[in-house]
Design a protein around this motif. Structure first.
Motif, PDB file in Angstrom:
ATOM      1  N   ALA A 128      -8.901 -21.538  16.992  1.00 55.63           N
ATOM      2  CA  ALA A 128      -9.412 -20.236  17.269  1.00 55.63           C
ATOM      3  C   ALA A 128      -9.987 -19.252  15.854  1.00 55.63           C
ATOM      4  O   ALA A 128     -11.041 -18.854  15.941  1.00 55.63           O
ATOM      5  CB  ALA A 128      -8.509 -19.393  17.730  1.00 55.63           C
ATOM      6  N   ARG A 129      -9.286 -19.722  14.678  1.00 53.83           N
ATOM      7  CA  ARG A 129      -9.476 -19.057  13.354  1.00 53.83           C
ATOM      8  C   ARG A 129     -10.609 -19.793  12.662  1.00 53.83           C
ATOM      9  O   ARG A 129     -11.532 -19.321  11.841  1.00 53.83           O
ATOM     10  CB  ARG A 129      -8.265 -18.404  12.669  1.00 53.83           C
ATOM     11  N   TRP A 130     -10.294 -20.849  12.635  1.00 55.35           N
ATOM     12  CA  TRP A 130     -10.700 -21.975  11.555  1.00 55.35           C
ATOM     13  C   TRP A 130     -11.591 -22.943  12.507  1.00 55.35           C
ATOM     14  O   TRP A 130     -11.036 -23.616  13.137  1.00 55.35           O
ATOM     15  CB  TRP A 130      -9.868 -22.620  10.746  1.00 55.35           C
ATOM     16  N   PRO A 131     -13.031 -23.136  12.212  1.00 53.44           N
ATOM     17  CA  PRO A 131     -13.688 -24.021  12.941  1.00 53.44           C
ATOM     18  C   PRO A 131     -13.307 -25.796  12.724  1.00 53.44           C
ATOM     19  O   PRO A 131     -12.969 -25.985  11.786  1.00 53.44           O
ATOM     20  CB  PRO A 131     -15.132 -23.817  12.387  1.00 53.44           C
ATOM     21  N   PHE A 159      -3.305 -28.780   7.102  1.00 58.40           N
ATOM     22  CA  PHE A 159      -2.859 -27.510   7.555  1.00 58.40           C
ATOM     23  C   PHE A 159      -3.980 -26.567   8.136  1.00 58.40           C
ATOM     24  O   PHE A 159      -5.209 -26.759   7.788  1.00 58.40           O
ATOM     25  CB  PHE A 159      -2.450 -26.399   6.296  1.00 58.40           C
ATOM     26  N   VAL A 160      -3.535 -25.951   9.400  1.00 57.92           N
ATOM     27  CA  VAL A 160      -4.764 -25.490  10.394  1.00 57.92           C
ATOM     28  C   VAL A 160      -4.464 -23.793  10.245  1.00 57.92           C
ATOM     29  O   VAL A 160      -3.104 -23.462  10.728  1.00 57.92           O
ATOM     30  CB  VAL A 160      -4.731 -25.840  11.625  1.00 57.92           C
ATOM     31  N   PRO A 161      -5.181 -22.880   9.852  1.00 58.01           N
ATOM     32  CA  PRO A 161      -4.558 -21.266   9.634  1.00 58.01           C
ATOM     33  C   PRO A 161      -4.781 -20.988  11.080  1.00 58.01           C
ATOM     34  O   PRO A 161      -5.573 -21.521  11.811  1.00 58.01           O
ATOM     35  CB  PRO A 161      -5.746 -20.764   8.859  1.00 58.01           C
ATOM     36  N   MET A 170      -0.678 -30.179  11.200  1.00 56.30           N
ATOM     37  CA  MET A 170      -1.076 -31.151  12.388  1.00 56.30           C
ATOM     38  C   MET A 170      -1.586 -32.383  12.166  1.00 56.30           C
ATOM     39  O   MET A 170      -2.011 -32.537  10.743  1.00 56.30           O
ATOM     40  CB  MET A 170      -2.119 -30.428  13.338  1.00 56.30           C
ATOM     41  N   VAL A 171      -1.589 -33.332  12.973  1.00 52.44           N
ATOM     42  CA  VAL A 171      -2.285 -34.719  12.539  1.00 52.44           C
ATOM     43  C   VAL A 171      -3.114 -34.858  13.873  1.00 52.44           C
ATOM     44  O   VAL A 171      -2.966 -34.739  15.112  1.00 52.44           O
ATOM     45  CB  VAL A 171      -0.956 -35.843  12.386  1.00 52.44           C
ATOM     46  N   THR A 219       8.431 -30.739  -0.379  1.00 53.16           N
ATOM     47  CA  THR A 219       7.649 -29.516   0.210  1.00 53.16           C
ATOM     48  C   THR A 219       7.845 -29.498   1.982  1.00 53.16           C
ATOM     49  O   THR A 219       7.248 -30.596   2.560  1.00 53.16           O
ATOM     50  CB  THR A 219       6.149 -29.179  -0.105  1.00 53.16           C
ATOM     51  N   ARG A 220       8.248 -28.651   2.708  1.00 50.39           N
ATOM     52  CA  ARG A 220       8.352 -28.597   4.010  1.00 50.39           C
ATOM     53  C   ARG A 220       6.971 -28.502   4.670  1.00 50.39           C
ATOM     54  O   ARG A 220       6.175 -27.470   4.392  1.00 50.39           O
ATOM     55  CB  ARG A 220       9.537 -27.505   4.423  1.00 50.39           C
ATOM     56  N   LEU A 221       6.663 -29.245   5.573  1.00 49.92           N
ATOM     57  CA  LEU A 221       5.601 -29.270   6.489  1.00 49.92           C
ATOM     58  C   LEU A 221       5.708 -28.408   7.943  1.00 49.92           C
ATOM     59  O   LEU A 221       5.067 -27.357   8.326  1.00 49.92           O
ATOM     60  CB  LEU A 221       5.063 -30.577   6.575  1.00 49.92           C
ATOM     61  N   ALA A 222       6.793 -28.759   8.631  1.00 51.62           N
ATOM     62  CA  ALA A 222       7.088 -28.315   9.637  1.00 51.62           C
ATOM     63  C   ALA A 222       8.700 -28.415   9.865  1.00 51.62           C
ATOM     64  O   ALA A 222       9.307 -29.158   9.304  1.00 51.62           O
ATOM     65  CB  ALA A 222       6.486 -28.618  10.852  1.00 51.62           C
TER      66      ALA A 222
END
Length: 678
Positions: A128-131, A159-161, A170-171, A219-222
């Protein structure tokens, strides 16, 4: 008495000292035992907590793999539906309801253009925010890999803002789609890693552990879970997915066990539990040792039996080239005992005349910088104890010890004597079969020779009779006429000699070595024999040779046999029903794919029936009463030995009802096209 009292008082501390030392030693031992017991208890609880964390990590990784597999099956089922149909959208929505970790499903064409897309009803649109177009790189890489392997491939995480300054990792998973065996597009699903972890939180072990995906640097992703991990008992597993891998971390909420609640129990159980535990440990250790020794003895016996039963010779050498082990098969192969081979500084199975060359080769192969030997092996010659030389194939690999140190080389040796005998026998039989076929061809041409030689012999007889008549009744112009008759006799005799010589050369010529020859020269060498058959059947011979002329490296004699067999078959096919004006045999040579020379023999015969074509190249199969059935079988063998292929096809039927057959075989060009053309 008084005098004795001081002596008695001074002796009492001396007697109490050993007893105090004993009690002190006992107390010290008890303290040590209790301390160890407490430490073992704390360590045991820590180990149990760590084992639970490891077990939770293993189960979580398995659950993730299972959900990924189920998700892939659902995506693959969607390819049965049209990408823009309502039914596809409904089934995509159903799939996302059962897999809430999927935030979006897309249907794309073969150029990765989006045809249709459905967002999850359980969350805001992912892009919705990032095309979506700005985050195509990892998706394109995954789809490219999926296209090559024709299997689903996961992309790397990205990473999806999201609105509100947040974002998710996401993958994408790309599934190649096929229709009737053709690649038509892709199915792409976007999976939110945090939602994937949330689907696992209902398990029992998930209530006491925090789940997270992390990078290699931590580094934590999720993350997911109702509790926060204490960072004490942590287990990590790598979740391998097609095309990528995710590092799963399971962090237990439990902290290190405290000492006070366990101290009373440890003091009560005391030495008895410690001693009992020690006895149990000793018993278990003894049983383990006995089982390990039994297993080792069985493994050694099994390996010995396996090595003794092998027909392949095994030879182990140290880094200096000295033999340290041989199996019975190797000893039987060379005729020497294992002790003789191990005690000899120079291998006894090396032929004396080759020792210097073999030592040089061994030095090169065993040199520190020589690298690992080729897995393809090498062929050499060994000597038996009776002096017999025999060929062998040797395969070698590095020999390493239990700590991975390179200690030598292990070799497998195959005796090729029987194989060489079989190859020699097969070659001799093939040569006899080829000679038989050539003689059979000459025998079948006997009537042609009789017809072809009858004309020059008849002309010679006529000219000779005329010359005798002129001599008996001389006239003024007798001498010129006799000279002309003698010249005609010489010409006819030369013609008959050429016919006989062509047949003689065909039968006697046999060169084992391959030679480079132009295609037109190969055809010219058999053309006189082909024309003999053509004159008898009333057929014409036409040549169609590509320019520049291709050059091939062949066994000339065998390829002449192939051309003659195919040409004679074509001429014989036209003798019965083909009208004289249509009896044309075409010999054609063409270049194919810049690497091959294609030889075609085209006739105007009735064609080949399907049931005959299935057995056409079978040895001893023939449709002629006088045939041997070896011609086409021999042709296929010769062509395949040259690295080519042979086949046939029936020509399309003409409007007047006539058809024909093309026999075509290919041969590789001698070199590249630039230098393989005459």
């Amino acid at each position: 008495m008084r005098a004795d009292l001081p002596r008695l008082n001074t002796d009492r501390p001396g007697r109490r000292l050993p007893r105090a030392l004993l009690w002190a030693a006992l107390v010290a031992l008890l303290l040590v035992a209790q301390t160890l017991l407490v430490a073992l208890t704390v360590s045991y609880e820590s180990s149990r907590a760590q084992e639970r964390a490891d077990e939770a990590a293993t189960q979580a990784a398995g659950e993730i793999r299972q959900r990924a597999q189920t998700l892939l099956q659902g995506l693959q089922a969607l390819q049965q539906r049209a990408g823009e149909s309502l039914e596809w959208r409904l089934e995509a929505g159903t799939l996302m309801r059962s897999h809430r970790e999927m935030a979006r499903i897309e249907r794309r064409d073969a150029q990765l253009r989006t045809i249709a897309a459905v967002d999850s009803p359980f969350r805001d649109p992912l892009f919705a925010r990032w095309p979506r177009a700005e985050m195509e790189l990892e998706t394109e890489v995954a789809c490219s890999a999926a296209r090559r392997s024709m299997t689903p491939v996961f992309s790397r995480s990205q990473f999806v803002p999201q609105p509100g300054g947040l974002g998710v990792e996401m993958v994408d998973v790309c599934v190649p789609l096929q229709d009737a065996g053709q690649h038509v597009g892709y199915g792409v699903a976007s999976i939110v890693l945090s939602s994937l972890l949330e689907e696992l939180r209902h398990a029992d072990w998930a209530r006491s552990h925090e789940l997270s995906f992390v990078e290699a640097d931590g580094t934590r992703l999720a993350r997911a879970g109702a509790v926060r991990g204490a960072g004490v008992y942590v287990a990590e597993r790598v979740v391998d997915l097609a095309g990528t891998s995710l590092q799963l971390r399971v962090d237990a909420a439990q902290r290190r066990p405290s000492l006070i609640p366990n101290l009373a129990t440890a003091l009560v159980l005391g030495l008895s539990l410690g001693l009992f535990a020690v006895v149990l440990l000793l018993v278990r250790d003894g049983r383990r040792r006995a089982r390990a020794e039994d297993a080792l003895a069985e493994a050694l016996a099994f390996r010995r039996a396996m090595e003794d039963s092998l027909l392949t010779g095994l030879r182990a050498r140290d880094r200096d080239g000295h033999i340290v082990y041989v199996n019975p098969a190797f000893c039987h192969m060379v005729g020497f005992s294992a002790q003789e081979l191990q005690e000899s500084s120079v291998p006894l199975y090396w032929p004396p005349e080759q020792i210097e060359a073999y030592q040089h080769r061994q030095a090169e192969r065993l040199a520190p910088g020589a690298g690992e030997p080729s897995r393809e092996g090498y062929e050499t010659v060994f000597m038996r104890k009776n002096g017999e030389r025999f060929p062998v194939m040797v395969y070698e690999a590095p020999l390493v010890d239990r700590v991975g140190a390179h200690t030598g080389w292990m070799g497998a040796v195959l005796d090729l004597s029987a194989q060489r005998k079989v190859e020699d026998l097969s070659r001799q039989q093939q040569e006899r079969l080829q000679a038989t076929a050539r003689l059979a061809s000459v025998g079948e041409m006997a009537s042609l020779l009789s017809h072809e030689l009858n004309q020059p012999l008849a002309a010679i007889a006529s000219y000779a009779t005329g010359s005798l008549n002129l001599i008996e009744e001389p006239a003024e112009d007798t001498l010129p006429m006799v000279q002309q008759a003698l010249q005609r006799i010489a010409e006819q005799a030369e013609r008959a000699g050429r016919v006989i010589k062509s047949v003689h050369d065909f039968v006697r010529r046999r060169h084992q070595a391959h030679e480079v020859i132009a295609a037109d020269a190969l055809i010219d060498s058999v053309l006189p024999l082909i024309r003999l058959q053509a004159r008898k059947s009333g057929a014409r011979i036409e040549l169609d040779i590509a320019q520049p002329v291709p050059r091939v490296k062949i066994d000339r004699t065998m390829l002449e046999q192939v051309l003659l067999n195919l040409a004679r078959n074509g001429l014989q096919a036209m003798e019965r029903d083909t009208p004289l004006e249509r009896r044309v045999l075409i010999l054609r040579v063409q270049l194919v794919q810049q690497r091959w020379a294609a030889f075609s023999i085209v006739d105007a015969g009735p064609g080949i029936a399907a049931e005959v074509g299935q057995k056409l190249f079978t040895p001893f199969f023939t449709t002629r009463d006088e045939g041997m059935g070896l011609g086409l079988s021999l042709c296929r063998t010769v062509v395949e030995q040259h690295g080519g292929a042979i086949d046939y096809e029936n020509l399309p039927r003409h409007a007047d009802g006539w058809t024909g057959t093309v026999f075509r075989f290919t041969l590789p060009l001698a070199v590249t096209r630039a230098s393989a053309i005459a």
